[in-house]
Design a protein around this motif. Structure first.
Motif, PDB file in Angstrom:
ATOM      1  N   UNK A  99     -16.337   7.446 -10.037  1.00  0.00           N
ATOM      2  CA  UNK A  99     -15.355   8.487 -10.321  1.00  0.00           C
ATOM      3  C   UNK A  99     -15.041   9.331  -9.096  1.00  0.00           C
ATOM      4  N   UNK A 100     -15.938   9.322  -8.092  1.00  0.00           N
ATOM      5  CA  UNK A 100     -15.742  10.154  -6.900  1.00  0.00           C
ATOM      6  C   UNK A 100     -15.324   9.351  -5.669  1.00  0.00           C
ATOM      7  N   UNK A 101     -15.278   8.030  -5.801  1.00  0.00           N
ATOM      8  CA  UNK A 101     -15.033   7.183  -4.628  1.00  0.00           C
ATOM      9  C   UNK A 101     -13.556   7.118  -4.288  1.00  0.00           C
ATOM     10  N   UNK A 102     -13.279   7.229  -2.987  1.00  0.00           N
ATOM     11  CA  UNK A 102     -11.951   6.976  -2.435  1.00  0.00           C
ATOM     12  C   UNK A 102     -12.039   5.663  -1.642  1.00  0.00           C
ATOM     13  N   UNK A 103     -11.559   4.546  -2.188  1.00  0.00           N
ATOM     14  CA  UNK A 103     -11.687   3.255  -1.501  1.00  0.00           C
ATOM     15  C   UNK A 103     -10.497   2.954  -0.599  1.00  0.00           C
ATOM     16  N   UNK A 104     -10.804   2.442   0.593  1.00  0.00           N
ATOM     17  CA  UNK A 104      -9.775   2.050   1.560  1.00  0.00           C
ATOM     18  C   UNK A 104     -10.006   0.599   1.966  1.00  0.00           C
ATOM     19  N   UNK A 105      -8.939  -0.172   2.027  1.00  0.00           N
ATOM     20  CA  UNK A 105      -8.978  -1.535   2.552  1.00  0.00           C
ATOM     21  C   UNK A 105      -8.171  -1.551   3.845  1.00  0.00           C
ATOM     22  N   UNK A 106      -8.808  -1.924   4.950  1.00  0.00           N
ATOM     23  CA  UNK A 106      -8.149  -1.940   6.255  1.00  0.00           C
ATOM     24  C   UNK A 106      -7.858  -3.395   6.617  1.00  0.00           C
ATOM     25  N   UNK A 107      -6.580  -3.723   6.692  1.00  0.00           N
ATOM     26  CA  UNK A 107      -6.170  -5.113   6.898  1.00  0.00           C
ATOM     27  C   UNK A 107      -4.724  -5.137   7.371  1.00  0.00           C
ATOM     28  N   UNK A 108      -4.387  -6.071   8.275  1.00  0.00           N
ATOM     29  CA  UNK A 108      -3.019  -6.180   8.782  1.00  0.00           C
ATOM     30  C   UNK A 108      -2.101  -6.940   7.834  1.00  0.00           C
ATOM     31  N   UNK A 109      -2.653  -7.831   7.032  1.00  0.00           N
ATOM     32  CA  UNK A 109      -1.830  -8.573   6.073  1.00  0.00           C
ATOM     33  C   UNK A 109      -1.296  -7.636   4.999  1.00  0.00           C
ATOM     34  N   UNK A 110      -0.255  -8.069   4.301  1.00  0.00           N
ATOM     35  CA  UNK A 110       0.344  -7.256   3.241  1.00  0.00           C
ATOM     36  C   UNK A 110      -0.627  -7.088   2.079  1.00  0.00           C
ATOM     37  N   UNK A 111      -0.478  -5.995   1.366  1.00  0.00           N
ATOM     38  CA  UNK A 111      -1.322  -5.727   0.197  1.00  0.00           C
ATOM     39  C   UNK A 111      -1.118  -6.820  -0.847  1.00  0.00           C
TER      40      UNK A 111
END
Length: 339
Positions: A99-111
């Motif tokens: 409930x408190x997590x802010x997730x980030x995905x770092x990647x050059x390809x499109x989402x």
């Protein structure tokens, strides 16, 4: 400009760093192509078993505790592929942490389509991270130059053409020569090779620099001083098979990481270098088989436990994934891998 280091000559030869950068990350590069992504070409720990994501989720929980359970807890997945790891971590977290997590995905390809709406898709990590930055098999894809010793005993840049043909260029000089002298000295024997890891040191230092508090972890094929491979490790993968390293955009280009050099670049107190086997064991992944007596009392549970033991054994296997290196660098917290 000559083709001695990273310039391109009229005959098409240029340094490996520039060639790999275009082949991997250029407009038509390997990592920008649509489709299944890296999982279609090679298998990482993330793809081997959901136990890996669960272990990373436990590590994130340990970082959370070390931070005093902040109202917002960041998880940054570097080189996220198609979001497999960050998705697995979110699914494995306890509800109060999730409930408190802010997730980030770092990647050059499109989402990719269908990704959890909570996941922020970026082409570079956010600043001021409070939590865990996790880089699984990222640094091995940071392009670098290659050096080879010539007949006179001088290390020279290896130049490459788009079809994979190589020749030697100018002598290695400046900061690159200094890096080789410190981290991968080459004896004056013709044909010996080294990968000049300076760009990876810089990339890792920049990534660690995004943390305000928490921990940064890099997991990769690795080697350390005293055990450098005499002819380097540059190779490629395509459609599940190892193949020749040709910078044509059709394949993954990779070289093992001098992880000790990366560790020293942002030299931080509490830094640890260990094998994946030891790191995962500290996170409860052991590969121990369930007792045979359970087969009669709980047959279905025994089969599930046996399958999990097999997956854990693969993740921690000597000569395989278990020999991967883990670089753990805390920022403002203690040892998050202490058992």
């Amino acid at each position: 400009m000559t083709a001695g280091t990273t310039g391109t000559a009229k005959d098409g030869f240029r340094g490996w760093r520039e060639a790999a950068r275009e082949a991997l990350y250029g407009p038509d590069g390997f990592y920008r192509r649509p489709g299944a992504g890296p999982a279609a070409h090679f298998r990482t720990s993330v793809h081997a078993s959901p136990l890996y994501a669960r272990a990373v989720a436990l590590l994130l929980c340990r970082v959370d505790e070390a931070l005093g359970r902040p109202p917002a807890l960041d998880f940054v997945d570097m080189a996220a592929g198609r979001g497999e790891l960050v998705t697995g971590v979110l699914g494995a977290l306890p509800a109060d942490v999730s409930a408190r997590v802010h997730p980030y995905a770092v990647e050059l390809a499109a989402r990719p389509q269908g990704l959890d709406d909570r996941i922020v898709w970026r082409d570079e990590p956010p600043e001021g991270v409070t939590g865990l930055l996790f880089a699984n098999e990222w640094l091995d894809n940071v392009p670098l130059d290659v050096a080879e010793v010539d007949a006179s005993g001088t290390p020279r840049y290896v130049l490459v053409r788009a079809d994979g043909a190589e020749r030697l260029g100018d002598p290695v000089a400046g900061a690159d020569a200094g890096w080789l002298d410190r981290w991968w000295p080459l004896p004056p024997e013709e044909g010996l090779r080294a990968e000049i890891g300076r760009p990876r040191d810089h990339a890792w230092t920049a990534a660690v620099g995004t943390l305000a508090r928490g921990a940064a972890v890099a997991v990769d094929y690795a080697h350390t001083a005293g055990a450098r491979p005499p002819f380097g490790t540059l190779t490629a993968f395509r459609e599940g098979r190892e193949t020749a390293p040709v910078p044509d955009g059709t394949r993954d280009l990779t070289a093992h990481v001098a992880l000790d050099a990366c560790a020293a670049a942002p030299a931080l107190p509490g830094t640890r270098l260990l094998t994946q086997r030891d790191a995962l064991r500290a996170l409860g992944v052991t590969g121990g088989r369930p007792p045979l007596s359970r087969a009669s009392s709980d047959p279905a549970g025994y089969v599930r436990a046996l399958a999990a033991a097999g997956e854990a054994a693969e993740l921690t296997a000597p000569g395989g994934l278990g020999d991967f290196g883990w670089l753990v660098q805390p920022v403002g917290v203690g040892d998050v891998l202490a058992e």
